[in-house]
Each structure stands twice: as C-alpha cells, then as structure tokens.
Design a protein around this motif. Structure first.
Motif, PDB file in Angstrom:
ATOM      1  N   ASN A  79      11.073  10.561   1.451  1.00 48.00           N
ATOM      2  CA  ASN A  79       9.677  10.434   1.039  1.00 48.00           C
ATOM      3  C   ASN A  79       8.830   9.521   1.913  1.00 48.00           C
ATOM      4  O   ASN A  79       7.652   9.325   1.624  1.00 48.00           O
ATOM      5  N   GLU A  80       9.396   8.962   2.983  1.00 48.09           N
ATOM      6  CA  GLU A  80       8.537   8.233   3.916  1.00 48.09           C
ATOM      7  C   GLU A  80       7.570   9.190   4.601  1.00 48.09           C
ATOM      8  O   GLU A  80       6.443   8.809   4.960  1.00 48.09           O
ATOM      9  N   ASP A  81       7.988  10.456   4.750  1.00 45.13           N
ATOM     10  CA  ASP A  81       7.084  11.455   5.320  1.00 45.13           C
ATOM     11  C   ASP A  81       5.998  11.857   4.319  1.00 45.13           C
ATOM     12  O   ASP A  81       4.851  12.125   4.705  1.00 45.13           O
ATOM     13  N   THR A  82       6.342  11.861   3.035  1.00 42.26           N
ATOM     14  CA  THR A  82       5.341  12.145   2.004  1.00 42.26           C
ATOM     15  C   THR A  82       4.259  11.069   2.006  1.00 42.26           C
ATOM     16  O   THR A  82       3.057  11.377   1.962  1.00 42.26           O
ATOM     17  N   GLU A  83       4.681   9.811   2.065  1.00 42.84           N
ATOM     18  CA  GLU A  83       3.730   8.698   2.059  1.00 42.84           C
ATOM     19  C   GLU A  83       2.797   8.776   3.264  1.00 42.84           C
ATOM     20  O   GLU A  83       1.579   8.607   3.129  1.00 42.84           O
ATOM     21  N   LEU A  84       3.348   9.032   4.448  1.00 42.08           N
ATOM     22  CA  LEU A  84       2.503   9.152   5.639  1.00 42.08           C
ATOM     23  C   LEU A  84       1.545  10.325   5.507  1.00 42.08           C
ATOM     24  O   LEU A  84       0.361  10.219   5.853  1.00 42.08           O
ATOM     25  N   SER A  85       2.027  11.449   5.008  1.00 46.35           N
ATOM     26  CA  SER A  85       1.186  12.637   4.861  1.00 46.35           C
ATOM     27  C   SER A  85       0.004  12.359   3.941  1.00 46.35           C
ATOM     28  O   SER A  85      -1.147  12.691   4.267  1.00 46.35           O
ATOM     29  N   TYR A  86       0.271  11.754   2.801  1.00 43.91           N
ATOM     30  CA  TYR A  86      -0.807  11.434   1.870  1.00 43.91           C
ATOM     31  C   TYR A  86      -1.798  10.450   2.498  1.00 43.91           C
ATOM     32  O   TYR A  86      -3.012  10.544   2.288  1.00 43.91           O
TER      33      TYR A  86
END
Length: 337
Positions: free
Chosen positions: A174-181
């Motif tokens: 979810n580090e990619d989710t956080e960056l995406s958001y």
C-alpha cells in the motif's frame, strides 16, 4: 537516456534472473533505457546473480522497498521512471506500452499496467480472477487513482517533486496506494494500459493468500486515515468488496454477541454470512465463464477474504487510535509543562 526501469530486490535469487532477462529483451532500443536494481540488503545470492547482467547495481542496508525504489529514482537518468518487482517477468512490449500514454497525452503523469499469471494452483487462479475484476473496473475510467508498483511508470520530475514513496511503509504493501492518492490530490492525471503487462507469481496456497489479504486490509486502513474519501469510493476497488468487508466487520461483533445471547444474534450472524456469499455471485458468474472451478468456489474465497480484510482493518483502526491517544497525551504534557 529516455527511460529508467527500477527494481527493488530483497533475497530474490529465485526470481531476479528471469526479471532482468525479460527487461533486457524489450522491444525498445536498448540505448534508450537503463535498468537499475537496488539490492535492499539481500543475504542470499541476489547480488551475485545481478552482477552477471549489464545493469546498474546499488546495495543498501535493508530499509524496505519504498526506500529502495526512492533510491533508484534518485540514481535514475531517464525522463520517465518505471517500476516493477523482482518476482515479475515483463512482457517483451511492456516498456513500449507503458510509456506510450506519455507521448499520446503530455498531461499524463502516471501509467499503470496489468498482471498475468501462468500458475495453475486454485488460489493463484482466484487471485488472477480478482485482478481481472479490478482491471475491468479500471477500464471504465478515463483517469485512475491507483498505480501499483509491479507495473508503474511516472514522469521523473513529478515523482521526485512529490517526495516519492513514503518509507514509513516497512513492506511492499500500500505504499503505492498512498503515493497514488497523493499524486491525484495534487492534480496529476494517471491512466491504465491493460496491454502493458507483467507475469507475476501470486500466492499459491490459501494460507499465503489470507496472510497477504490481512496485511492489505491493515495498511489500506492506514492509507485511508490520510485520504478518508477513498474509503468510500476509488477507481480500483469494486464497491462490493468494501461492502463485504463492512459486513465481515459486523460478523465479528455478532460472533461475540452470539456467545452470550444465541437468539437472535446467531441468526443475524448467519444472515450476514449468507449476504456476503450472495454478494459474490456476480463476480462468480464472470469467473465461471473463464474457470469453472474458480467460479464455483469464489463465494467462499470472497467470504474468507472479507473476514481477513476486516480483521486487518480493525487491527489498523486500533493502532491508529492508540497512536492518536499517545500523541494527544504528549501534546497535552508539553503544553502543560
């Protein structure tokens, strides 16, 4: 140098060779892209294998994949940086197709690719069906709000200016989710290209699958704490999964109550379980058309997924609340001297 492909690697001796070989065989001219492998403190033969290939190698003490990817971005020279994982095998046209949207629309800041799998275990086949369900949802949106690191591309300038991945995420979750958001909140546009795909090894046992889903639920709630509007709706997660997770969270409560008051809470609990199973039927119907056994068993997989999602989410809520209480306590202590 136009493109930089970055791979974080940790104890990846069984997979890194296939990944690099696939990247060295891309349809794009080799002088147009570089391959950077950031070894995140591996203790096996990962470094030895990487050194047999013409790639840029960097070693760092173990800090997690987010920090490894950020280091790769700092070392990169390309205008576009791409990320994939050490257990992925990109298709020959992956680089060409991942970068095409940037040329087609100069306003694009990020591109997401897709997963494919050659595995035959039942759990891995269900996992692939899950991803294809999400891909079908992504195709309905002109712009998306989620770019996964297994197949990701960003304008380097945008990525660096945004601060890269949050290194406080200790694992690839979810580090990619956080960056995406974060990028979307800053006004950046991102798109999905299903023709740009990598082959991936999904969890091949139910135990591995459920463990991953538990931590997906945990870290996704941590991300939602910073972007609460995404807990309601995003372009990547089917609403039915969020509905099932909510029902599963209620199941935990009614399991406890039914221990003391079997009637009527046992029947409410049974009704919630039936509701989760029933809500999975549309997905099961689609899955059945491609894989009959996955389609038949998917309601039960969806029930177990919802339960572990909910368990992980509830664990995250407890951790966030505990941290908030701790922070508020010390703020008051400092304020009062």
């Amino acid at each position: 140098m136009k493109f930089s492909i970055i791979i974080p690697a940790y104890n990846a001796e069984t997979t890194i060779e296939n990944c690099i070989q696939a990247l060295l065989s891309q349809s794009v001219e080799r002088n147009l892209y570089e391959i950077i492998v950031v070894d995140d403190g591996s203790k096996d033969r990962t470094a030895e294998i990487i050194h047999t290939f013409p790639v840029n190698y960097h070693f760092q003490e173990n800090q997690g994949p987010a920090a490894a990817r950020n280091k790769g971005a700092q070392l990169s020279k390309g205008e576009i940086i791409l990320f994939t994982d050490s257990d992925c095998v990109p298709d020959r046209f992956w680089l060409e197709r991942m970068t095409a949207p940037f040329s087609e629309n100069p306003n694009i800041s990020g591109v997401k690719g897709a997963y494919k799998s050659r595995q035959r275990s039942l759990t891995a086949r269900f996992a692939q069906a899950e991803f294809e369900d999400r891909f079908a949802l992504l195709k309905k949106s002109d712009y998306i709000d989620m770019v996964d690191t297994y197949s990701a591309a960003f304008k380097r300038e945008v990525f660096i200016n945004a601060g890269g991945f949050d290194p406080s995420f200790p694992v690839a979750n979810n580090e990619d989710t956080e960056l995406s958001y974060r990028l979307v909140s800053q006004g950046h546009l991102m798109v999905f290209n299903p023709e740009a795909f990598v082959y991936h090894t999904h969890p091949d046992t139910l135990k591995k699958y459920l463990r991953i889903k538990f931590w997906r639920g945990y870290w996704r709630l941590v991300v939602y704490a910073g972007f609460p509007e995404k807990a309601i709706k995003d372009t990547y997660t089917p609403l039915v999964i969020k509905f099932q997770t909510l029902l599963a969270a209620m199941i935990f409560g009614f399991v406890f109550l039914s221990l003391f008051w079997p009637h009527p809470f046992f029947y409410i609990l049974l009704g919630l379980i039936i509701l989760v199973l029933g809500s999975a039927l549309p997905f099961s119907k689609v899955a059945f058309q491609k894989d009959k056994l996955v389609g038949l068993l998917s309601p039960f997989y969806c029930l177990l997924r919802a339960v572990v999602f909910a368990a992980g989410s509830l664990g995250a809520v407890g951790s966030v609340m505990k941290q908030k209480i701790f922070n508020d306590f010390w703020k008051n202590e400092l304020k009062n001297g």
